[in-house]
Every structure is written in C-alpha cells, then in structure tokens.
Write a protein that holds these residues in place. Structure first.
Motif, mmCIF file in Angstrom:
data_model
loop_
_atom_site.group_PDB
_atom_site.id
_atom_site.type_symbol
_atom_site.label_atom_id
_atom_site.label_comp_id
_atom_site.label_asym_id
_atom_site.label_seq_id
_atom_site.Cartn_x
_atom_site.Cartn_y
_atom_site.Cartn_z
ATOM 1 N N LEU A 135 -26.511 -9.968 0.794
ATOM 2 C CA LEU A 135 -27.094 -11.229 0.986
ATOM 3 C C LEU A 135 -28.375 -11.323 -0.067
ATOM 4 O O LEU A 135 -28.893 -10.194 -0.142
ATOM 5 N N PRO A 136 -28.995 -12.083 -0.494
ATOM 6 C CA PRO A 136 -29.788 -12.411 -1.671
ATOM 7 C C PRO A 136 -30.957 -11.656 -1.381
ATOM 8 O O PRO A 136 -31.661 -11.265 -2.285
ATOM 9 N N ASP A 137 -31.612 -11.651 -0.013
ATOM 10 C CA ASP A 137 -32.790 -10.838 0.082
ATOM 11 C C ASP A 137 -32.743 -9.334 0.683
ATOM 12 O O ASP A 137 -33.683 -8.929 1.186
ATOM 13 N N HIS A 138 -31.312 -8.759 0.858
ATOM 14 C CA HIS A 138 -31.237 -7.432 1.044
ATOM 15 C C HIS A 138 -31.411 -7.287 2.426
ATOM 16 O O HIS A 138 -31.364 -6.037 2.789
ATOM 17 N N LEU A 139 -31.451 -8.121 3.322
ATOM 18 C CA LEU A 139 -31.558 -8.054 4.665
ATOM 19 C C LEU A 139 -30.190 -8.582 5.351
ATOM 20 O O LEU A 139 -29.882 -9.636 5.063
ATOM 21 N N PRO A 140 -29.731 -7.776 6.504
ATOM 22 C CA PRO A 140 -28.570 -8.361 7.164
ATOM 23 C C PRO A 140 -28.995 -9.612 7.992
ATOM 24 O O PRO A 140 -29.901 -10.009 8.331
ATOM 25 N N ALA A 141 -28.237 -10.494 7.988
ATOM 26 C CA ALA A 141 -28.219 -11.463 9.407
ATOM 27 C C ALA A 141 -27.835 -10.955 10.419
ATOM 28 O O ALA A 141 -26.640 -10.587 10.822
ATOM 29 N N ALA B 28 -25.667 -0.480 3.778
ATOM 30 C CA ALA B 28 -26.236 0.282 4.736
ATOM 31 C C ALA B 28 -25.671 0.046 6.218
ATOM 32 O O ALA B 28 -26.513 0.356 7.119
ATOM 33 N N GLY B 29 -24.785 -0.772 6.260
ATOM 34 C CA GLY B 29 -24.028 -1.244 7.324
ATOM 35 C C GLY B 29 -23.794 0.052 8.307
ATOM 36 O O GLY B 29 -23.790 0.173 9.629
ATOM 37 N N ILE B 30 -23.299 0.982 7.986
ATOM 38 C CA ILE B 30 -23.003 2.180 8.674
ATOM 39 C C ILE B 30 -24.098 2.881 9.391
ATOM 40 O O ILE B 30 -24.099 3.159 10.493
ATOM 41 N N GLY B 31 -25.098 2.934 8.677
ATOM 42 C CA GLY B 31 -26.352 3.491 9.013
ATOM 43 C C GLY B 31 -27.212 2.503 10.215
ATOM 44 O O GLY B 31 -27.717 3.051 10.898
ATOM 45 N N LEU B 32 -27.241 1.209 9.697
ATOM 46 C CA LEU B 32 -27.821 0.119 10.636
ATOM 47 C C LEU B 32 -26.903 -0.188 11.835
ATOM 48 O O LEU B 32 -27.438 -1.025 12.338
ATOM 49 N N ALA B 33 -25.745 0.069 11.971
ATOM 50 C CA ALA B 33 -24.877 -0.383 13.057
ATOM 51 C C ALA B 33 -25.420 -0.099 14.144
ATOM 52 O O ALA B 33 -25.465 -1.339 15.029
ATOM 53 N N PRO B 34 -25.707 0.876 14.848
ATOM 54 C CA PRO B 34 -26.484 0.947 16.047
ATOM 55 C C PRO B 34 -27.224 0.087 16.461
ATOM 56 O O PRO B 34 -27.410 -0.629 17.510
ATOM 57 N N GLY B 35 -28.348 -0.033 15.577
ATOM 58 C CA GLY B 35 -29.345 -1.086 15.753
ATOM 59 C C GLY B 35 -29.086 -2.537 15.910
ATOM 60 O O GLY B 35 -29.606 -3.280 16.698
ATOM 61 N N THR B 36 -28.170 -2.629 14.904
ATOM 62 C CA THR B 36 -27.566 -3.904 14.977
ATOM 63 C C THR B 36 -26.998 -4.438 16.372
ATOM 64 O O THR B 36 -27.074 -5.471 16.841
ATOM 65 N N GLY B 37 -26.005 -3.446 16.766
ATOM 66 C CA GLY B 37 -25.515 -3.716 18.098
ATOM 67 C C GLY B 37 -26.415 -3.685 19.098
ATOM 68 O O GLY B 37 -26.273 -4.722 20.074
ATOM 69 N N VAL B 38 -27.520 -3.065 19.131
ATOM 70 C CA VAL B 38 -28.569 -3.430 20.295
ATOM 71 C C VAL B 38 -29.093 -4.640 20.117
ATOM 72 O O VAL B 38 -29.398 -5.351 21.068
ATOM 73 N N LEU B 39 -29.412 -5.089 18.637
ATOM 74 C CA LEU B 39 -30.038 -6.521 18.685
ATOM 75 C C LEU B 39 -29.045 -7.635 19.257
ATOM 76 O O LEU B 39 -29.415 -8.609 19.925
ATOM 77 N N ILE B 40 -27.768 -7.497 18.799
ATOM 78 C CA ILE B 40 -26.691 -8.383 19.375
ATOM 79 C C ILE B 40 -26.519 -8.307 20.944
ATOM 80 O O ILE B 40 -26.454 -9.506 21.452
ATOM 81 N N ALA B 41 -26.687 -7.113 21.350
ATOM 82 C CA ALA B 41 -26.328 -7.134 22.971
ATOM 83 C C ALA B 41 -27.654 -7.775 23.678
ATOM 84 O O ALA B 41 -27.307 -8.544 24.644
ATOM 85 N N ALA B 42 -28.827 -7.590 23.253
ATOM 86 C CA ALA B 42 -30.199 -7.991 23.509
ATOM 87 C C ALA B 42 -29.737 -9.702 23.555
ATOM 88 O O ALA B 42 -30.286 -10.395 24.615
ATOM 89 N N ALA B 43 -29.579 -10.253 22.261
ATOM 90 C CA ALA B 43 -29.288 -11.681 22.124
ATOM 91 C C ALA B 43 -28.132 -12.112 23.221
ATOM 92 O O ALA B 43 -28.603 -13.142 23.496
ATOM 93 N N LEU B 44 -27.185 -11.436 23.561
ATOM 94 C CA LEU B 44 -26.422 -11.917 24.165
ATOM 95 C C LEU B 44 -26.594 -11.795 25.678
ATOM 96 O O LEU B 44 -26.258 -12.841 26.443
#
Length: 386
Positions: free
Chosen positions: A324-330, A349-365
């Motif tokens: 993504l253009p600003d180097h941050l995931p959506a 960086a997706g493998i490294g950032l995957a657990p934190g991403t999963g936690v943010l998605i679970a929190a949003a859900l």
C-alpha cells in the motif's frame, strides 16, 4: 484441535484468505466466541505467506503505528509459540543489523535510539565484537545492533497450525466471485462457484488480491503487488545464528520505488538450509525469473558471509507482497461498506504482524476495545487523500 461447528451453523464472519493474516484473524475471532469460515481460491498459505521467509521483525521499523503493531505481535507470537505445535518452528533467534562504515553505524545508532524510546530492545555491538555473535561474518565491519526480539517461524506451517487451532470452517480451492450485499448496501456474505456463505461481516484478508476483493464489495483499496525473491542453499551446519542483514535493508523496506532493490537478509533454519532474501520490485504479477535479482542476492550474501561463496543454491522462489502506498496495512472496518473489514496490505511484514492484526479484527468484530489505536490503519484513508 477444537471441534469444528457443523457446516450449517450460522456464521458471524467470513474471512477471505487462508494465508497467515487470515489464519490469525480466524484464530482470534473464534477465541472471542465468534463462528467463522475461511475461504480461499487456493490452498492454505498458497499466496504471499507460502513465499515468505517467516520474518518476525521489530528491528527494521521506526517509531510509529507499524512498530506499535509489531511490538504487540511480538508478544502474541511468543504466546502462540507456547500453544502451537513444534512444526511452526518458532525461533527467538534475534536479529543483527550490521554497518560497513562509521557513517552508517551512526545512522543506525540514531535509528535505534528512536526505537528504544518506544520500548524496543536494541544493543550496540562494536565491530570487534560482531564475531562473538556471528563467527562467519565478513571482517572489517564497523559495528551493528543486536535486536533480541526478532524471531522467525515457518510461515506455511504457522498459517496451517493457526487455522487448525481456530476451529474455523475452511473452504479451499473456492474463489470468491461475489460479496453479497443487502438492498441497503451492507454485506451479508460471499458467493463462490460452489456455495454461498452468509454472515453479517466479511474480512478481506486476500493479500495482494485485496484490491480485487474490495472491488467485489463495491469499494476501492490501492493494493499493489511487489515481487520478491528468496534463495535457499543446501543444508549446512549452523553457520548463521541470527537473522543478519545490512543497514541498507531498512531503507529499502521504507522505499516506495518500483525499481529492483536488493539487500541481503541471511538466516539459518532448523532444517539446515540458509535462506537469503530479500528483493523488492513492482512489476505487476509478472512471475518471470529475474536473474539479476538472484545474482544481486547471492553476491550480497557472500559479501556478508564469505563462507557462503562456494555453497550451492538448491532453489529460488518468489512471491508478491501486498503493498500500500503509505507502507501501512489496512486493518479494520470500512465505513464505506457496512460489515466489510480489511486485513491486508502488510507488504513483507504480514507474517510478523499477523497476530496483532488478528486481535484488531477480532476487537472490531466484537466491539471491544483494541489494545492499540487502530485509526492509522483505517481502510478509507486513501479515499480522503484522493
């Protein structure tokens, strides 16, 4: 392994993508009590995840939202390593960033000072002490920094084991052809050639295809593929103890250039082969072999570790990182399409950032508070810039 719900059980969310990010989203969503299905047009880890090195890095990230997410994920990976099977190959090996000269070492020192201010552990290593950490490093390096929090996993195994541990319903070999929406515009599930999976939430964890999935839902996300190559050597004794890379790798990670960039990241594996990455270039989905990229990687790795100069390379592989253009995931809900969430655009960086991403998605859900501010990852931020 948890009991999987019956195939006709109602779903709370459908996750598109069975890579490590989608797997982590499924894992933390089911831990939060949600019923989840994961669907992928290919096999588990068949995209970017399967072509990765398994890097879990804090060393290459300066202070900001991505580093915050990496520090959270580092803690979560340690917890996961205690629960997931040994095949995940989690190694808390630490990273070593080296500088060829005093000017580069000074820049690394400034970079590390900023990281330490937000909680990263980084220790300067004098040039004469580098060989205590890595006996086979090239002589004459000015020094470097040791990052004990850097680690590694076997990425395809990590995705598979997370999915198995989640208990989510899994549908592989089924491409999503439509994101179903109500007359009011809210998502209500997905359609494949074989079935409809109905749910009030759909998570776009489709990696480099995240932009296409966003399009199916009637919105946009400017995900672009960035090609990268990795070399795999013959099995060796443990000649490389840490994840070792030269300082120019940090600049390459932050660059938005479309041109070929290469900076060697060298690491041993439990099975014996040494992995040598990493290149990056934007060439669309061109799967052609770049001999120039492979040549650069081999030369740079041998410059760091002369012992590798005569080692045989058994194979090379490559994949596409979702850029993504600003180097941050959506990450998180898309306010333009009610019920649609995104978890893509992590680039390398997706493998490294995957657990934190999963936690943010679970929190949003689930509507609970997130462990860090999700605002910098808002999927609609590119619309505002247009």
């Amino acid at each position: 392994m948890p009991n999987r719900p019956p195939t006709d059980a109602p779903l709370d969310a459908v996750i598109i993508g069975a890579g490590v990010v989608g797997a982590a989203c499924a894992y933390y969503a089911t831990r939060a009590g949600l019923s989840v299905a994961v669907v992928d047009r290919g096999p588990v880890a068949g995209g970017t995840t399967g072509a990765g090195e398994g890097n879990l890095l804090v060393s290459d990230k300066g202070p900001g939202p991505e580093l915050d997410l990496a520090l959270l994920s580092t803690t979560l990976w340690r917890e996961l390593a205690a629960d997931l099977p040994a095949q995940t190959e989690y190694e808390a090996k630490g990273g070593l960033v080296v500088a060829p000269d005093e000017a580069t070492l000074k820049a690394l020192r400034v970079f590390a000072d900023g990281q330490r201010a937000v909680g990263v552990r980084a220790t300067e290593v004098a040039g004469g002490a580098l060989h205590d950490l890595e006996p086979h490093l090239a002589p004459g390096l000015a020094g470097g920094f040791h990052y004990p929090e850097d680690a590694q996993v076997q990425p395809a195994q990590a995705a598979a084991r997370l999915l198995a541990a989640s208990g989510a319903r899994l549908f592989t070999g089924e491409e999503v052809t439509a994101v179903l929406r109500s007359t009011g515009g809210a998502v209500r599930g997905v359609r494949t050639a074989r079935r409809e999976l109905l749910a009030p939430a759909v998570v776009n964890a489709a990696g480099t295809w995240g932009g296409a999935v966003a399009g199916l839902a009637g919105t946009t996300l400017p995900v672009m593929p960035r090609r990268g190559f990795v070399l795999v050597t013959e099995p060796l004794p443990r000649v490389v103890r840490h994840k070792v890379y030269a300082a120019d790798y940090i600049a390459d990670v932050a660059s938005g250039s479309a041109a070929l960039q290469s900076s060697a990241v060298v690491e041993g594996t439990p099975a014996g082969p040494v992995l040598i990455g990493a290149t990056r270039e934007r060439v669309g989905f061109d799967r052609g072999l770049s001999t120039e990229a492979l040549r650069r990687l081999a030369a740079q790795a041998a410059a760091l570790f002369p012992v590798l100069a005569d080692v045989r390379v058994l194979r090379a592989y490559h994949g596409f990182r979702p850029y993504l253009p600003d180097h941050l995931p959506a990450i998180g809900p898309d306010p333009r399409v009610p019920g649609l969430l995104h978890a893509c655009g992590h680039e390398g960086a997706g493998i490294g950032l995957a657990p934190g991403t999963g936690v943010l998605i679970a929190a949003a859900l689930t509507g609970v508070g997130a462990p860090l501010d999700p605002a910098p990852f808002r999927p609609d931020r590119f619309t505002e810039e247009a």
